[in-house]
Design a protein around this motif. Structure first.
Motif, mmCIF file in Angstrom:
data_model
loop_
_atom_site.group_PDB
_atom_site.id
_atom_site.type_symbol
_atom_site.label_atom_id
_atom_site.label_comp_id
_atom_site.label_asym_id
_atom_site.label_seq_id
_atom_site.Cartn_x
_atom_site.Cartn_y
_atom_site.Cartn_z
ATOM 1 N N ASN A 20 0.812 -1.221 0.000
ATOM 2 C CA ASN A 20 0.000 0.000 0.000
ATOM 3 C C ASN A 20 0.841 1.264 0.000
ATOM 4 O OD1 ASN A 20 -2.706 -0.880 0.041
ATOM 5 N ND2 ASN A 20 -2.526 -1.459 2.196
ATOM 6 N N TYR A 21 2.012 1.189 0.583
ATOM 7 C CA TYR A 21 2.795 2.411 0.795
ATOM 8 C C TYR A 21 4.191 2.343 0.162
ATOM 9 C CZ TYR A 21 -0.730 3.042 4.458
ATOM 10 O OH TYR A 21 -1.904 3.171 5.146
ATOM 11 N N ILE A 22 4.967 1.345 0.555
ATOM 12 C CA ILE A 22 6.381 1.335 0.168
ATOM 13 C C ILE A 22 6.535 0.644 -1.196
ATOM 14 C CG2 ILE A 22 8.731 0.873 1.011
ATOM 15 C CD1 ILE A 22 7.046 2.744 2.784
ATOM 16 N N LYS B 185 -4.957 -0.376 14.592
ATOM 17 C CA LYS B 185 -4.650 1.052 14.722
ATOM 18 C C LYS B 185 -5.903 1.841 15.074
ATOM 19 C CE LYS B 185 -0.413 1.156 12.058
ATOM 20 N NZ LYS B 185 0.248 1.384 10.752
ATOM 21 N N HIS C 286 8.514 3.966 9.640
ATOM 22 C CA HIS C 286 8.441 2.578 10.127
ATOM 23 C C HIS C 286 9.491 1.716 9.415
ATOM 24 C CE1 HIS C 286 5.992 -1.321 10.815
ATOM 25 N NE2 HIS C 286 6.761 -1.660 9.784
ATOM 26 N N THR D 281 13.888 -0.625 10.129
ATOM 27 C CA THR D 281 13.680 -2.077 10.127
ATOM 28 C C THR D 281 14.476 -2.773 9.024
ATOM 29 O OG1 THR D 281 11.697 -1.823 8.757
ATOM 30 C CG2 THR D 281 11.374 -1.922 11.135
ATOM 31 N N ARG E 151 9.477 -11.848 7.141
ATOM 32 C CA ARG E 151 8.205 -11.268 7.564
ATOM 33 C C ARG E 151 7.103 -11.465 6.529
ATOM 34 N NH1 ARG E 151 9.369 -6.849 4.344
ATOM 35 N NH2 ARG E 151 7.577 -5.527 4.668
ATOM 36 N N PHE F 174 -4.370 -5.962 11.272
ATOM 37 C CA PHE F 174 -3.302 -6.689 10.590
ATOM 38 C C PHE F 174 -2.894 -7.899 11.424
ATOM 39 C CE2 PHE F 174 -2.808 -2.119 9.928
ATOM 40 C CZ PHE F 174 -2.928 -2.034 8.548
ATOM 41 N N PHE G 36 6.391 -13.451 11.621
ATOM 42 C CA PHE G 36 7.851 -13.363 11.465
ATOM 43 C C PHE G 36 8.508 -14.711 11.730
ATOM 44 C CE2 PHE G 36 6.021 -9.479 13.048
ATOM 45 C CZ PHE G 36 6.427 -8.554 12.096
ATOM 46 N N LEU H 155 10.719 -0.272 16.548
ATOM 47 C CA LEU H 155 9.380 0.133 16.095
ATOM 48 C C LEU H 155 8.565 0.768 17.218
ATOM 49 C CD1 LEU H 155 8.419 -2.676 13.583
ATOM 50 C CD2 LEU H 155 8.860 -0.268 13.117
HETATM 51 C C1 HEM Z 1 12.272 -6.791 9.011
HETATM 52 C C2 HEM Z 1 11.509 -5.973 9.667
HETATM 53 C C3 HEM Z 1 10.387 -5.196 9.034
HETATM 54 C C4 HEM Z 1 10.373 -4.571 7.834
HETATM 55 C C5 HEM Z 1 11.487 -4.478 6.813
HETATM 56 C C6 HEM Z 1 9.079 -3.973 7.688
HETATM 57 C C7 HEM Z 1 8.666 -3.248 6.606
HETATM 58 C C8 HEM Z 1 7.377 -2.856 6.367
HETATM 59 C C9 HEM Z 1 6.913 -2.205 5.194
HETATM 60 C C10 HEM Z 1 7.755 -1.854 3.981
HETATM 61 C C11 HEM Z 1 5.605 -1.989 5.336
HETATM 62 C C12 HEM Z 1 4.677 -1.287 4.350
HETATM 63 C C13 HEM Z 1 3.877 -2.277 3.552
HETATM 64 C C14 HEM Z 1 3.067 -1.560 2.487
HETATM 65 O O1 HEM Z 1 3.669 -0.753 1.723
HETATM 66 O O2 HEM Z 1 1.837 -1.807 2.412
HETATM 67 C C15 HEM Z 1 5.212 -2.500 6.587
HETATM 68 C C16 HEM Z 1 3.913 -2.508 7.073
HETATM 69 C C17 HEM Z 1 3.576 -2.974 8.325
HETATM 70 N N1 HEM Z 1 4.425 -3.471 9.280
HETATM 71 FE FE1 HEM Z 1 6.421 -3.720 9.079
HETATM 72 N N2 HEM Z 1 8.322 -4.224 8.803
HETATM 73 C C18 HEM Z 1 9.105 -4.982 9.640
HETATM 74 C C19 HEM Z 1 8.756 -5.436 10.890
HETATM 75 C C20 HEM Z 1 7.520 -5.218 11.487
HETATM 76 C C21 HEM Z 1 7.191 -5.562 12.822
HETATM 77 C C22 HEM Z 1 8.125 -6.230 13.821
HETATM 78 C C23 HEM Z 1 5.896 -5.198 13.031
HETATM 79 C C24 HEM Z 1 5.069 -5.270 14.278
HETATM 80 C C25 HEM Z 1 4.784 -6.388 14.880
HETATM 81 C C26 HEM Z 1 5.420 -4.649 11.802
HETATM 82 C C27 HEM Z 1 4.117 -4.249 11.586
HETATM 83 C C28 HEM Z 1 3.679 -3.757 10.388
HETATM 84 C C29 HEM Z 1 2.287 -3.466 10.140
HETATM 85 C C30 HEM Z 1 1.099 -3.656 11.097
HETATM 86 C C31 HEM Z 1 2.228 -2.960 8.839
HETATM 87 C C32 HEM Z 1 0.965 -2.474 8.126
HETATM 88 C C33 HEM Z 1 0.756 -1.023 8.538
HETATM 89 C C34 HEM Z 1 -0.334 -0.317 7.782
HETATM 90 O O3 HEM Z 1 -0.641 -0.684 6.611
HETATM 91 O O4 HEM Z 1 -0.903 0.630 8.372
HETATM 92 N N3 HEM Z 1 6.443 -4.623 10.896
HETATM 93 N N4 HEM Z 1 6.309 -3.018 7.211
#
Ligand code: HEM
Ligand code: HEM
Ligand code: HEM
Ligand code: HEM
Ligand code: HEM
Lengths: 243, 243, 243, 243, 243
Positions: free
Chosen positions: E110-112, E144, E163, E167, E176, E189, E193, E208
């Motif tokens: 959705n974002y990145i 959220k 965010h 990470t 992940r 969500f 992991f 985070l």
């Molecule tokens: C290797 C570690 C991590 C990386 C590289 C990473 C990266 C990302 C990226 C790029 C997105 C955006 C996805 C999109 O564009 O739709 C994302 C979304 C998200 N990540 Fe991470 N993340 C990591 C770890 C975590 C951890 C540990 C959590 C929490 C438990 C987490 C929770 C979330 C959630 C809930 C979203 C969705 C947020 C939303 O759409 O509002 N992430 N993550």
């Protein structure tokens, strides 16, 4: 054999806290059957002694949610799991319901280190426990709010100094140990204490209730678990009594 | 034998409150088996009488989470535990599920002392209970927020004076006792009351709802436990009836 | 015999609300054994009729946490307890788990009295229930926040007038009764209603959701208990059916 | 026989949602005993068909708190209760624990009516479901805060228009139905949906998460119940399998 | 046979997470009966292999609320349900209580994405897991608040970039996967992991905790579920041991 001293002082060690309630049907087993429970449990501890150390505490009479709790240390969470799986396969373990399970990891000091806060750091090391051998252990999970974590390193350091200041005087009658849990379970820290003076411990906690850091706690206890320090064998034997 | 008067008035005494629900299978025991329950329990009380005093209250009909509750006092929490472990090993104790367990310690006055608040202090000692012998006891856990604890001693003293003012008039029909619990369990205080006039007690609590201190309560009850004051023997006998 | 009319209209009367769920093993009793349940319960009601009145309501099909609930009135909470202890010692009572228990006391009007709010007071007395005999009862616990209780009498009076204004029109199809509970359990009020028109009742509650008083509710239900008004005997018989 | 089309479209109809979990001992009955369950349940449905309609949904595999849920409609809540009491007296019903029970009433549009919001109203009626027969049903309780209810009719109308705007496009693959519950249980609304496209449904809910109305939700789910649409008979049969 | 690689990488795939606790009476079955459990379970997996893939994790010793958890992927939620219904009809499944069940769907970024955030997007794809084969899996539900969802796309994008930034460095030792759940259950969500380095994982979560996005979490865990990655067969066999 696991090196107890090392496991209790090194960073990077896993700590596992689990609380248990004996099911009522345990007491429907014959007294004879219950008598064998301690030996069976101790055999499991023996089997895993190369990889883990296990401490046991009696909470019956102090807690509604548990009769006893275990603290297990190892260098490898899988080794801890292997031990607990075997423990649960004993007669005593089978009749126990797990009511809480928290896991954490030990780390070097984040704030009150020689570099960042030299005076308090030396305060920490200059005082030491002088009371009677502690008979009580207390386990308190702590979780902080997003506002806390979003503050700068400096701000958090300052708050932790304010945390440390009033607590130094309790080093003489309270032993402590800290585990980090964020992401491993639903708490940020597991704090563990041993003391023989519960009145002093109550005063210590009141002094920490009074510092600003307390405004950032979303979990401070829930549960607070108080138990007496016992050998594993005594815990099993004590809870296996009854006609 | 434990000195009841001393244990009920001194600072530094441990108070232990535990609530229990009888499991339904207790009533599957024969009436004869249940008949022996009271004697077995009283033998345990007798055994520990040198170290603890135990009071029992019947809550069935008033509470969903309990049928009875116990209040145990001692100078040493380990003695309290020893008693409760033995109690739980009786037939009656085995068929009881603990549903809440709070521990606290008594202290000298923090605020309304002769020094800090002489007028109210003398108000406290000049009034005394004149009603009929109380038939009801109420136990209410109280926990205050971080903002409360972070206020200065003076500010908290002022608030506690406002707490005391409207309550003095109830000293004639409400007896009270305060235990401090921070860090020993998940509450800051355990408050205990005896009265024969539940209407007056309701008015007392309303008057405390109206003072600013109330804005700092994160726990005020939960549970509020109301029971009738009974001998331990009567509680066991009453709950052992039924075909 | 307890004076039903007096108990239902006087101040200073104790009201006790308890909800129950039948345990599944009740239905493992033979149909014959369950047949005797109603008579045994009615004998207990008869035994206590000098001191208490007991109303029963069927909630099965409406509530997850209960199958039925009881409302007991007396001049003395100990008499209520004596009745409920005996009720729980019947076969039907033994197989029932209490899931909620609230106690309160009736009082004279605090706000909308002849003196303080004459117009609304006369509005209250001029309207009366004209609908069909109510088939439904609803019990809703209410607790208000510290900000509410810390407001002045005048401010609270004003809010209660705003509460009363839109509700007057519902007097024709909703009967109501108020109990005060602060300090007796974990709620401030128990509100009880009877109606035959659940749609009107829904509208009544929406009109109260819209007044500013609603901003001060920390408990408004939880549980809201809806049942059909039945004789005690019918409740027991209905729940004792099944093969 | 109850008029299904009328009950599903008229205002003033009572909707009753109950979720159930089969107890584990159901599977200790012989396969033969479980085989008869569906016929016994269908006989109860048949018996009450003049007064109620009953829909059943399989939630096992989607929900922790339930294996199936029922939606019952009638013009009279007492008729719904009569049906559910009989259902619970069947073998299958006896082995089911109710885990949630919500009741509501249907009403004419409050906001997006021809008068108050003509454009959106015509948008509502111009679109219609064109997807495959829905295989999934979702039930979501909704409760709004006191601030919402205290806003003026105009303000709430404006917010509901913002609610409706982004949802219109989902009318082609989501069917919906609204029940009003304030005062009948601990929610304000029960929302019910049918769809064959769970991805679209997820997008619909995200679009509603993004409108300001969402800031006023104190309950939005808890539980969200997702099930497959099945005949009552199939639900009973599917859950009665196993050796 | 279901295409594992495709199901684990495509958008529009349904993920189903369910946690289970074995009931104590499982261990009252003879060891012989428990021995057959794994084969019976594997036959069910085999039967459904055309439509679903199922992964199993051992949580005993790490979690109080579960002994194991399952992750099931399919293109069709009904296929997932069919599998889980059959699994629950096995001996092992019948003795398991479901304690949590979450369902979600995979989506494109959705974002990145390449378009909206090209630099971070290439950061995501340039790093890859280089550690030892992961032995641990963690499942964390995330929800959220309304304020988050009400922010503009740009604002949310900016937060998600913050965010992602800290990470990226963990991609070398943490795998992940993200599932979207709004409206399908009570979370927004499900994050999943795999890692072999729990210390690094703890640091990742702390990083985070420190970004502003964290202020919008109303659910971050509750439960956090930690397990060891095992074959389905091993999980069943391990939990079937004991005398
Ligand atoms: C290797 C570690 C991590 C990386 C590289 C990473 C990266 C990302 C990226 C790029 C997105 C955006 C996805 C999109 O564009 O739709 C994302 C979304 C998200 N990540 Fe991470 N993340 C990591 C770890 C975590 C951890 C540990 C959590 C929490 C438990 C987490 C929770 C979330 C959630 C809930 C979203 C969705 C947020 C939303 O759409 O509002 N992430 N993550
Ligand atoms: C003898 C009494 C105590 C002393 C001397 C003490 C001292 C300290 C010190 C020096 C630190 C900083 C560690 C670091 O630099 O990383 C710390 C951290 C911490 N302490 Fe205490 N403490 C005491 C009692 C307590 C108690 C009773 C609690 C609450 C139950 C508590 C909770 C914590 C927590 C949660 C942290 C980690 C905070 C964070 O990293 O954000 N401490 N303590
Ligand atoms: C006869 C009625 C009462 C009187 C005369 C009374 C009086 C007092 C006094 C003088 C103190 C100060 C103790 C000190 O100096 O350390 C105090 C403390 C306290 N009272 Fe009351 N009280 C009454 C009823 C209640 C009730 C009904 C409650 C609530 C359930 C309550 C809760 C407390 C608590 C929690 C404290 C400790 C507060 C703190 O240290 O922050 N009291 N009371
Ligand atoms: C026929 C409909 C109703 C009428 C005519 C009505 C009227 C009143 C009146 C006159 C009072 C003030 C009593 C006094 O002076 O002490 C009052 C108090 C109260 N009412 Fe209502 N009421 C109605 C329905 C409800 C409902 C549906 C609820 C909520 C479930 C409710 C909750 C309360 C509560 C909690 C109080 C006590 C408030 C306090 O003392 O702070 N009422 N009602
Ligand atoms: C096809 C998708 C949907 C459409 C077209 C839609 C449309 C509407 C409309 C027109 C109303 C106003 C009813 C009136 O005038 O009284 C309404 C009310 C409502 N809708 Fe939706 N809706 C949809 C989906 C949802 C969903 C997914 C939810 C949340 C689970 C939801 C929750 C509600 C609630 C709770 C109300 C009552 C609000 C109140 O009266 O304050 N709707 N909807």
């Amino acid at each position: 054999m696991a090196d107890r001293a090392k496991l209790l002082t090194s960073p990077g060690v896993f700590g596992n806290f689990s609380t248990y309630k004996l099911r009522s049907d345990y007491y429907k087993l014959s007294a004879a059957e219950r008598k064998g429970a301690a030996a069976e449990v101790m055999a499991v501890v023996e089997k895993h002694k190369a990889n883990i150390i296990a401490d046991a505490y009696l909470t019956r009479g102090f807690e509604a949610q548990s009769d006893y709790f275990l603290r297990v240390h190892s260098m490898d969470m899988a080794a801890t799991q292997a031990f607990l799986v075997d423990f649960r396969a004993t007669r005593f373990g089978m009749y126990s319901d797990v009511t809480e399970n928290l896991v954490g990891i030990t780390k070097a000091l984040n704030y009150i280190s020689k570099d960042k806060s030299p005076d308090l750091n030396s305060g920490l090391s200059s005082a030491s426990y002088t009371g009677d051998a502690p008979r009580y252990a207390i386990m308190i999970p702590v979780k902080k709010d997003a506002a806390w974590w979003n503050r700068s390193d400096e701000e958090r350091l300052k708050e932790m100094e304010v945390h440390t200041q009033p607590t130094l005087q309790y080093l003489v009658n309270v032993k402590r140990k800290l585990y980090h849990s964020t992401g491993l379970d639903d708490t940020d820290f597991i704090t563990y204490f041993e003391t023989n003076d519960l009145g002093a411990f109550n005063n210590l906690l009141i002094s920490l209730a009074k510092v600003p850091e307390n405004k950032h706690h979303v979990r401070w206890g829930s549960p607070t678990v108080l138990g007496t320090i016992q050998t594993f064998e005594t815990v099993v034997k004590t809870l296996s009594m009854g006609n």
